[in-house]
Design a protein around this motif. Structure first.
Motif, PDB file in Angstrom:
ATOM      1  N   ALA A 128      56.708  59.736  29.998  1.00  0.00           N
ATOM      2  CA  ALA A 128      56.294  58.463  30.591  1.00  0.00           C
ATOM      3  C   ALA A 128      56.393  58.523  32.115  1.00  0.00           C
ATOM      4  CB  ALA A 128      57.154  57.331  30.034  1.00  0.00           C
ATOM      5  N   LEU A 129      57.460  59.136  32.625  1.00  0.00           N
ATOM      6  CA  LEU A 129      57.634  59.236  34.074  1.00  0.00           C
ATOM      7  C   LEU A 129      56.493  60.025  34.719  1.00  0.00           C
ATOM      8  CD1 LEU A 129      61.467  59.882  34.502  1.00  0.00           C
ATOM      9  CD2 LEU A 129      60.164  57.907  35.313  1.00  0.00           C
ATOM     10  N   VAL A 130      56.088  61.101  34.037  1.00  0.00           N
ATOM     11  CA  VAL A 130      55.012  61.927  34.575  1.00  0.00           C
ATOM     12  C   VAL A 130      53.725  61.112  34.698  1.00  0.00           C
ATOM     13  CG1 VAL A 130      53.444  63.783  33.898  1.00  0.00           C
ATOM     14  CG2 VAL A 130      55.893  64.191  33.952  1.00  0.00           C
ATOM     15  N   GLN A 131      53.521  60.217  33.732  1.00  0.00           N
ATOM     16  CA  GLN A 131      52.282  59.426  33.728  1.00  0.00           C
ATOM     17  C   GLN A 131      52.217  58.469  34.925  1.00  0.00           C
ATOM     18  OE1 GLN A 131      51.605  57.366  30.030  1.00  0.00           O
ATOM     19  NE2 GLN A 131      49.774  56.355  30.801  1.00  0.00           N
ATOM     20  N   VAL A 132      53.372  57.951  35.339  1.00  0.00           N
ATOM     21  CA  VAL A 132      53.377  57.005  36.467  1.00  0.00           C
ATOM     22  C   VAL A 132      54.370  57.493  37.526  1.00  0.00           C
ATOM     23  CG1 VAL A 132      52.618  54.970  35.201  1.00  0.00           C
ATOM     24  CG2 VAL A 132      55.016  55.603  35.160  1.00  0.00           C
ATOM     25  N   TRP A 133      54.181  58.731  37.945  1.00  0.00           N
ATOM     26  CA  TRP A 133      55.173  59.398  38.783  1.00  0.00           C
ATOM     27  C   TRP A 133      55.448  58.646  40.091  1.00  0.00           C
ATOM     28  CZ3 TRP A 133      58.748  62.718  37.670  1.00  0.00           C
ATOM     29  CH2 TRP A 133      59.406  63.403  38.696  1.00  0.00           C
ATOM     30  N   ASN A 134      54.399  58.194  40.764  1.00  0.00           N
ATOM     31  CA  ASN A 134      54.610  57.435  41.986  1.00  0.00           C
ATOM     32  C   ASN A 134      54.703  55.950  41.651  1.00  0.00           C
ATOM     33  OD1 ASN A 134      54.286  59.796  43.615  1.00  0.00           O
ATOM     34  ND2 ASN A 134      52.075  59.636  43.225  1.00  0.00           N
ATOM     35  N   PRO A 135      55.859  55.317  41.929  1.00  0.00           N
ATOM     36  CA  PRO A 135      56.052  53.919  41.513  1.00  0.00           C
ATOM     37  C   PRO A 135      55.032  52.958  42.128  1.00  0.00           C
ATOM     38  CG  PRO A 135      58.137  54.928  42.101  1.00  0.00           C
ATOM     39  CD  PRO A 135      57.078  55.891  42.519  1.00  0.00           C
ATOM     40  N   VAL A 136      54.457  53.336  43.253  1.00  0.00           N
ATOM     41  CA  VAL A 136      53.394  52.514  43.831  1.00  0.00           C
ATOM     42  C   VAL A 136      52.219  53.423  44.148  1.00  0.00           C
ATOM     43  CG1 VAL A 136      52.752  50.903  45.652  1.00  0.00           C
ATOM     44  CG2 VAL A 136      55.121  51.001  44.867  1.00  0.00           C
ATOM     45  N   GLY A 137      51.022  52.979  43.800  1.00  0.00           N
ATOM     46  CA  GLY A 137      49.852  53.800  44.075  1.00  0.00           C
ATOM     47  C   GLY A 137      48.647  52.915  44.277  1.00  0.00           C
ATOM     48  N   ALA A 138      47.462  53.523  44.248  1.00  0.00           N
ATOM     49  CA  ALA A 138      46.234  52.748  44.410  1.00  0.00           C
ATOM     50  C   ALA A 138      46.205  51.630  43.362  1.00  0.00           C
ATOM     51  CB  ALA A 138      45.034  53.666  44.245  1.00  0.00           C
ATOM     52  N   GLY A 139      45.886  50.428  43.785  1.00  0.00           N
ATOM     53  CA  GLY A 139      45.788  49.317  42.846  1.00  0.00           C
ATOM     54  C   GLY A 139      47.118  48.637  42.565  1.00  0.00           C
ATOM     55  N   GLY A 140      48.173  49.025  43.266  1.00  0.00           N
ATOM     56  CA  GLY A 140      49.429  48.294  43.126  1.00  0.00           C
ATOM     57  C   GLY A 140      50.547  49.089  42.484  1.00  0.00           C
ATOM     58  N   ALA A 141      51.504  48.338  41.941  1.00  0.00           N
ATOM     59  CA  ALA A 141      52.696  48.969  41.380  1.00  0.00           C
ATOM     60  C   ALA A 141      52.371  49.656  40.063  1.00  0.00           C
ATOM     61  CB  ALA A 141      53.770  47.915  41.163  1.00  0.00           C
ATOM     62  N   ARG A 142      53.202  50.638  39.728  1.00  0.00           N
ATOM     63  CA  ARG A 142      53.129  51.258  38.410  1.00  0.00           C
ATOM     64  C   ARG A 142      54.231  50.658  37.546  1.00  0.00           C
ATOM     65  NH1 ARG A 142      49.149  52.062  40.428  1.00  0.00           N
ATOM     66  NH2 ARG A 142      48.105  54.004  40.964  1.00  0.00           N
ATOM     67  N   TRP A 143      54.019  50.693  36.249  1.00  0.00           N
ATOM     68  CA  TRP A 143      54.939  50.033  35.334  1.00  0.00           C
ATOM     69  C   TRP A 143      55.439  50.964  34.243  1.00  0.00           C
ATOM     70  CZ3 TRP A 143      56.334  44.856  35.957  1.00  0.00           C
ATOM     71  CH2 TRP A 143      55.636  44.171  36.961  1.00  0.00           C
ATOM     72  N   LEU A 144      56.696  50.763  33.881  1.00  0.00           N
ATOM     73  CA  LEU A 144      57.267  51.469  32.731  1.00  0.00           C
ATOM     74  C   LEU A 144      57.634  50.420  31.687  1.00  0.00           C
ATOM     75  CD1 LEU A 144      59.818  54.058  34.217  1.00  0.00           C
ATOM     76  CD2 LEU A 144      57.810  54.599  32.830  1.00  0.00           C
ATOM     77  N   PHE A 145      57.129  50.583  30.471  1.00  0.00           N
ATOM     78  CA  PHE A 145      57.528  49.713  29.371  1.00  0.00           C
ATOM     79  C   PHE A 145      58.350  50.548  28.391  1.00  0.00           C
ATOM     80  CE2 PHE A 145      54.004  47.509  31.216  1.00  0.00           C
ATOM     81  CZ  PHE A 145      54.303  46.163  31.050  1.00  0.00           C
ATOM     82  N   LEU A 146      59.610  50.195  28.246  1.00  0.00           N
ATOM     83  CA  LEU A 146      60.523  51.017  27.463  1.00  0.00           C
ATOM     84  C   LEU A 146      61.065  50.215  26.282  1.00  0.00           C
ATOM     85  CD1 LEU A 146      62.590  52.266  30.549  1.00  0.00           C
ATOM     86  CD2 LEU A 146      60.557  53.341  29.578  1.00  0.00           C
TER      87      LEU A 146
END
Lengths: 258, 356
Positions: free
Chosen positions: A144-162
């Motif tokens: 999951a971390l690899v999928q959203v490695w940078n917490p902020v990117g194009a289009g806003g924040a990245r999210w982890l649903f655990l």
């Protein structure tokens, strides 16, 4: 920003969740807590678009019910309670599945770095199916971390649903996983986690959402949700909260003998 | 220490990829060897030495040219095409059903095609002579293809509710539908006369005999696109190993992937069964052997399965053509005799392999 507006979920025509409204901001960790069968996992599954719901859920302005899989995959990763793998992939191959086609596709050393984060680098070449339950959980977190490695990117924040990310982990690894989630939030990403352990939730979350019998009982800062009255009511047993003055957070919900 | 560990894990992680790339080259080599051997093997006395002679001197008698161009080459091409189709279809089905023992038969192609073929053989005899002549020898393949395709579409419909296809329901409905098709086939077999029975039996055992450029031209447009486009589904199939929900969270359009795979497999196996009859075990044994040696990554599994499946079927066809020469053994018998023990060996080797 995650916005949940008055959603209801029915499974097999039986309502399991109703009237839930909630917001979660980037840069925060939100823990969904509540007793067994209160609808925690169902709520999470609605937020990630896994079950049909009435009402509206938007993530970074994207309507979750209508968005394409790839649009959602670009901004959020999901870790399920348990993941059964159909074929004997190696640990590294499983984590590579998290590499999206877009921004992270070129970063070929990301899987190793994520694996190092969860302390399983020495298992990179092992068969995933041979790992213990707790090790599998950590591999899934790394994926999951690899999928959203940078917490902020194009289009806003990245999210982890655990979904219960620490359920099958020992104490040390519980802390390790929660610290990773906390760090992700501190770096600007959003984390939404279903949690059983109220102490861990109190230690790491910015916001708790307390569910009971399919309804949202309370949502807010841990010290406003973790009160004797709210918890005793929600969990159906007398619970007393003890504060640790040195620590600043509210800790140790304690069952009292009745 | 960390960098050491990084370096090591990178090499071990890449080991399978390196082995898969090596396997690809080895399989291309195998394919070439088997193909040349196949061209030089047969009932007519054109052998490898003649071919070598012709290749050097550039001359071949008219009779040998006819044998080569009209019999052996189309038969070789057909074997390659159908072997690849069956193996790739097997790998696709196993990826879709998340089960290493899944087989194209699961989507009802075999049962439907069987019913179609029997229908054409038994009822086809009752058709007005004009129609039968119009279709020539193509009536049975056409009916088999339509039967297989129709069964798959029906099954897909039965298992799809509100845009979601339940793979488990498809499996269960497939068993019921297969039994029903078997019953209808049984009725037709009961009605058939002796010659029709013989035709039926041979059809069900599969054969590449009678392969010609015409049949090849019928099967090619249905099989080749599936072979060429299957590697594009590799990422989705890999993700599907985590389960449908997880695959969707990784950005895979799961329902569309399922649709593509089911229709692709129905087209490829339907065409294969239509022109060559029932040929078993290639679809299960080939992907499994490759998974044991180079891992389950579909990026390598799919192309390698195409190559190994093609080589194996051409090899099996050589045995079928020569072992009881000048007669021919149905190729389905050869693949079953070779494949069934391998299948059992796989089962014995890995207990608890089946996830249901």
């Amino acid at each position: 920003m995650l916005q949940v507006e008055n959603i209801c979920v029915a499974l097999n025509r039986r309502p399991v969740l109703c009237g839930v409204s909630l917001t979660a901001r980037p840069g925060t960790l939100t823990a969904i807590v509540g007793p067994n069968g209160s609808g925690k996992t169902t709520l999470l599954r609605a937020l990630i678009g896994e079950v049909a719901y009435q009402g509206k859920v938007t993530l970074n302005g994207l309507d979750v019910a209508r968005a394409k899989a790839w649009q959602l995959a670009a901004i959020r990763a999901v870790m399920a309670q348990e993941t059964q793998l159909a074929f004997p992939f190696t640990v590294l191959e499983v984590i590579r599945l998290g590499l999206s086609m877009g921004e992270n596709a070129d970063a070929r050393d990301l899987p190793q770095r994520a694996l190092a984060e969860v302390g399983l680098l020495h298992h990179a070449a092992r068969n995933y199916q041979d790992l213990s339950g707790g090790e599998r959980q950590r591999v899934q977190l790394a994926r999951a971390l690899v999928q959203v490695w940078n917490p902020v990117g194009a289009g806003g924040a990245r999210w982890l649903f655990l979904d219960e990310p620490v359920a099958s982990l020992d104490l040390g690894h519980q802390l390790q996983v929660m610290r990773l989630a906390r760090r992700f939030a501190d770096a600007g990403g959003g984390v939404v986690a279903v949690m059983h352990d109220l102490n861990l939730s109190a230690m790491f979350a910015d916001k708790l959402a307390l569910l009971a019998e399919g309804a949202l009982v309370a949502a807010g800062r841990p010290d406003t949700v973790l009160t004797d009255a709210l918890l005793s009511n929600a969990y159906g047993c007398p619970i007393r909260i003890n504060a640790l003055p040195s620590h600043g957070t509210w800790l140790l919900p304690q069952a009292v003998a009745s | 220490m960390l960098s050491l560990a990084l370096g090591r894990s990178r090499s071990t992680g890449g080991e399978r990829e390196a082995r898969a790339a090596l396997m690809l080259r080895a399989l291309i080599g195998l394919l070439l060897v088997v193909s040349v051997l196949s061209l030089g093997t047969g009932a007519a006395g054109l052998n490898l030495a003649d071919l070598a002679h012709a290749a050097i001197k550039g001359e071949l008698s008219t009779r040998d040219q006819v044998i080569l161009w009209n019999i052996r080459l189309p038969r070789l091409a057909m074997g390659l095409l159908i072997g690849a189709a069956l193996a790739v279809s097997g790998a696709l089905m196993q990826g879709l059903f998340r089960n290493p023992l899944a087989d194209p038969g699961i989507v009802g192609v075999g049962a439907g095609a069987g019913l179609g073929a029997v229908l054409a053989i038994v009822v086809g005899g009752l058709l007005p002579a004009g129609i039968a002549v119009h279709f020539g020898g193509q009536l049975v393949p056409l009916a088999a293809f339509l039967g297989g395709w129709g069964a798959t579409l029906l099954l897909y419909r039965l298992a799809t509710r509100g845009g979601h296809t339940s793979v488990a329901n498809m499996l269960l409905a497939g068993i019921a539908l297969g039994a029903l098709a078997g019953a209808f086939t049984g009725i037709l077999v009961y009605l058939a006369d002796d010659k029709q029975l013989r035709d039926l039996t041979f059809w069900s055992m599969g054969s590449l005999a009678g392969a010609g450029w015409g049949k090849l031209a019928t099967a090619l447009p249905l099989i080749l696109p599936v072979l060429l486009f299957s590697p594009l589904m590799a990422r989705g199939l890999n993700a599907l190993a985590l389960g449908e929900a997880q695959a969707a969270h990784l950005g895979i359009e799961v329902e569309r992937l399922k649709q593509l795979i089911i229709l692709g497999v129905a087209a490829a196996t339907g065409a294969a069964v239509a022109v060559a009859g029932g040929i078993g075990f290639i679809g299960i044994v080939v992907p499994h052997l490759l998974r044991i040696s180079t891992g389950p990554n579909h990026r390598y599994l799919l192309p390698n399965a195409a190559l190994l499946g093609a080589s194996l079927l051409v090899g099996a066809d050589m045995i079928a053509r020569t072992i009881v020469a000048p007669a021919e053994l149905p190729i389905g018998i050869v693949t079953a005799v070779l494949g069934a023990p391998v299948f059992l060996w796989i089962l014995m080797r890995r207990q608890g392999l089946v996830g249901i």
